[in-house]
Design an enzyme around this catalytic site. Structure first.
Site, PDB file in Angstrom:
ATOM      1  N   SER A 265       0.839  -1.206   0.000  1.00 20.46           N
ATOM      2  CA  SER A 265       0.000   0.000   0.000  1.00 20.46           C
ATOM      3  C   SER A 265       0.869   1.249   0.000  1.00 20.46           C
ATOM      4  O   SER A 265       2.080   1.196   0.213  1.00 20.46           O
ATOM      5  CB  SER A 265      -0.887   0.011   1.239  1.00 20.46           C
ATOM      6  OG  SER A 265      -0.085   0.254   2.384  1.00 20.46           O
ATOM      7  N   LYS A 266       0.209   2.372  -0.214  1.00 18.84           N
ATOM      8  CA  LYS A 266       0.907   3.652  -0.197  1.00 18.84           C
ATOM      9  C   LYS A 266       1.540   3.873   1.178  1.00 18.84           C
ATOM     10  O   LYS A 266       2.631   4.409   1.288  1.00 18.84           O
ATOM     11  CB  LYS A 266      -0.085   4.764  -0.521  1.00 18.84           C
ATOM     12  CG  LYS A 266       0.535   6.139  -0.499  1.00 18.84           C
ATOM     13  CD  LYS A 266      -0.438   7.199  -0.956  1.00 18.84           C
ATOM     14  CE  LYS A 266       0.160   8.584  -0.801  1.00 18.84           C
ATOM     15  NZ  LYS A 266       0.537   8.914   0.579  1.00 18.84           N
TER      16      LYS A 266
END
Ligand code: GLU
Length: 507
Positions: A265-266
């Protein structure tokens, strides 16, 4: 594989920046298409207007262009199967939704969001889950439960409705995924998905299937998160009478976090300081997310590292150009299990591409940074300098730290090195050395070394100690490539000036 012309599509929704998982999907589609002499199509799936983000489409185009994936057909490129943006194809979907309704494969549903929410809550209170399906549909507000007149009345009054797919009650269906093999399911476990929304646009499922069919897509290669949609899509092909033109499916494994469970994920990138987007992205509210490009990655390195996330060539080879990937790639060698992302390995790839570059090319890429710093250096010198340190860098931006002393004299001296090396007889020795080096007539590393060695011997000092002090004077610390080469390259006057400056500063 069938003998149909290979046509694949990358079908992102313009809801924000493209995550590298999406880029990897695009890449595998591209490699597969080019390997089989086929077409790579970019289709923009923007039927969910609530998630639309301005600029996202351009971002997708720029990212693919930067990485060298040439789009054969798309919104910008055009093509005979356009338009390639779903919001421009509204009428097409209406026609097929109507066909499904008249063939008994779909129905109108008038249930309001509030009514459905109430059903969900009631089910939750009883620790079950509400599902709009063959068991519940008769008791809900739809064209299967209401009279024909009532349905017509509501429609003519403009009561909002959606269209739902009428999933058969008990049908065994099987489909082959090129990566996972045969996937079997019974329709009894599937719900009646909305295929057309009250805003006059189809949902992903209908639009995706209709477009894949009309655009003559031969293979659907997409992320694993779409595997649960495959049964519905298979049923839609059947319901629309397109079973024999159904594309083949391949669902790519997830890209996993560097450690622990779950999808990359970011936040993982933010935490560990690596980008998860190809290009820097500024969201509409002004938040900036870093990109591979701006972080100093070469597009070739990004392509190479992404290719090996979920695919392996079956050999030890790790370095692949785009051409080599096209030649070697095969869906059969894509893994079923998730591919762990390793940020250190990502840097390693960039390092490999930098050291494999010619010194001239490396220097050319470094020149702008020098210029920015107000340094007007000779390109032959820069070429020589970068060749000395390239083994130590992962990014062009690492260069300055490694080579600044070739262009500007140190203004500070590493206190730890000073304490360890600049002591005893050393300062006095260095003061004398500054004078004696003036006599070296041929300023070449060999001659410089000889002169210094002779003096060290005459004074009976430790060679290592003096050399470290000399390095401290020239570079300001205990690092850098071969010292005599540094002295040679910065020149006689500068070398002497730096020794004098150190003697003074460290007195
Ligand atoms: N629009 C979908 C997405 O955003 C496409 C999925 C597919 O390739 O079918 O990923």
């Amino acid at each position: 594989m069938s003998d149909k012309k290979v046509r694949v599509r990358f079908a992102p929704s313009p809801t924000g920046p493209l995550h590298i998982g999406g880029v990897r999907t695009a890449l595998f589609n591209y490699l597969f298409a080019k390997k089989h002499g086929g077409d790579f199509i970019l289709r923009i799936e923007d039927t969910d207007q609530t998630r639309f983000v301005e600029g996202a489409e351009d971002y997708i185009n720029e990212s693919l262009t930067w990485l060298g994936m040439n789009i054969d057909e798309g919104v910008k490129q055009g093509g005979e199967f356009g338009p390639y943006k779903q919001s421009e194809r509204k009428e097409v979907y209406v026609q097929y939704a109507d066909q499904l309704i008249s063939d008994g494969w779909a129905y109108y549903a008038f249930d309001t969001p509030e009514e459905l929410e109430a059903k969900r809550e009631a089910a939750e209170a009883e620790k079950t889950k509400f599902s709009y399906d063959m068991n519940t549909r008769k008791d809900l507000n739809n064209s299967l439960s209401l009279s024909e007149e009532e349905v017509e009345k509501r429609k003519s009054e403009g009561v909002p409705y959606v269209v739902r797919f009428k999933m058969p009650e008990n049908e065994e269906v099987s489909a082959v995924d090129m990566i996972r093999g045969e996937v079997k399911f019974n329709t009894a476990i599937l719900d009646d998905k909305v295929i057309f929304k009250s805003d006059g646009l189809p949902t992903y499922h209908l639009a995706n299937v209709v477009d894949d069919y009309l655009m003559k897509i031969s293979h659907v290669i997409r992320g694993e998160e779409w595997l649960p949609s495959m049964p519905l899509h298979v049923m839609l092909y059947k319901a629309l009478g397109w079973e024999k033109d159904r594309p083949e499916f391949a669902h790519l494994p997830l890209i996993l976090k560097p450690t622990g469970k779950g999808k990359l994920s970011k936040r993982d990138g933010d935490k560990a300081g690596f980008p998860v987007f190809p290009l820097e992205y500024t969201s509409p509210d002004g938040e900036v997310a870093s990109g591979y490009k701006e972080s100093g990655y070469l597009p070739e390195a990004v392509v190479n590292l992404l290719a090996l996330l979920g695919w392996n060539p079956g050999t030890e080879q790790e370095m692949f150009s785009m051409e080599q990937l096209i030649e070697t790639f095969s869906i059969e060698r894509v893994n079923k299990s998730g591919a762990r992302f390793d940020p250190e390995k990502a840097k390693w790839f960039n390092h490999q591409y930098l050291i494999n570059m010619t010194d001239e090319d490396l220097a050319k890429r470094f020149m702008p940074e020098l210029k920015e710093k107000g340094i007007d250096a000779d390109s032959a010198l820069v070429t020589q300098v970068v060749s000395l340190v390239k083994e130590r860098i992962n990014f062009i931006s690492d260069l300055w730290e490694q080579v600044s002393f070739f262009f500007v004299a140190p203004t500070e001296y590493d206190p730890k090195v000073v304490k360890k090396r600049w002591k005893g007889d050393v300062p006095a020795f260095m003061a004398e050395l500054a004078i004696e080096l003036g006599d070296v007539s041929d300023w070449k590393s060999g001659d410089i070394k000889e002169a210094i060695a002779a003096k060290i011997e005459a004074k009976g000092l430790g060679f290592g100690l003096v050399m470290n002090a000399f390095r401290l004077a020239l570079v300001g610390g205990g690092f850098g490539p071969d010292l005599m080469t540094i002295a040679e390259l910065i020149g006689k006057e500068e070398t002497i000036a730096r020794i004098k400056a150190a003697v003074e500063a460290l007195a």
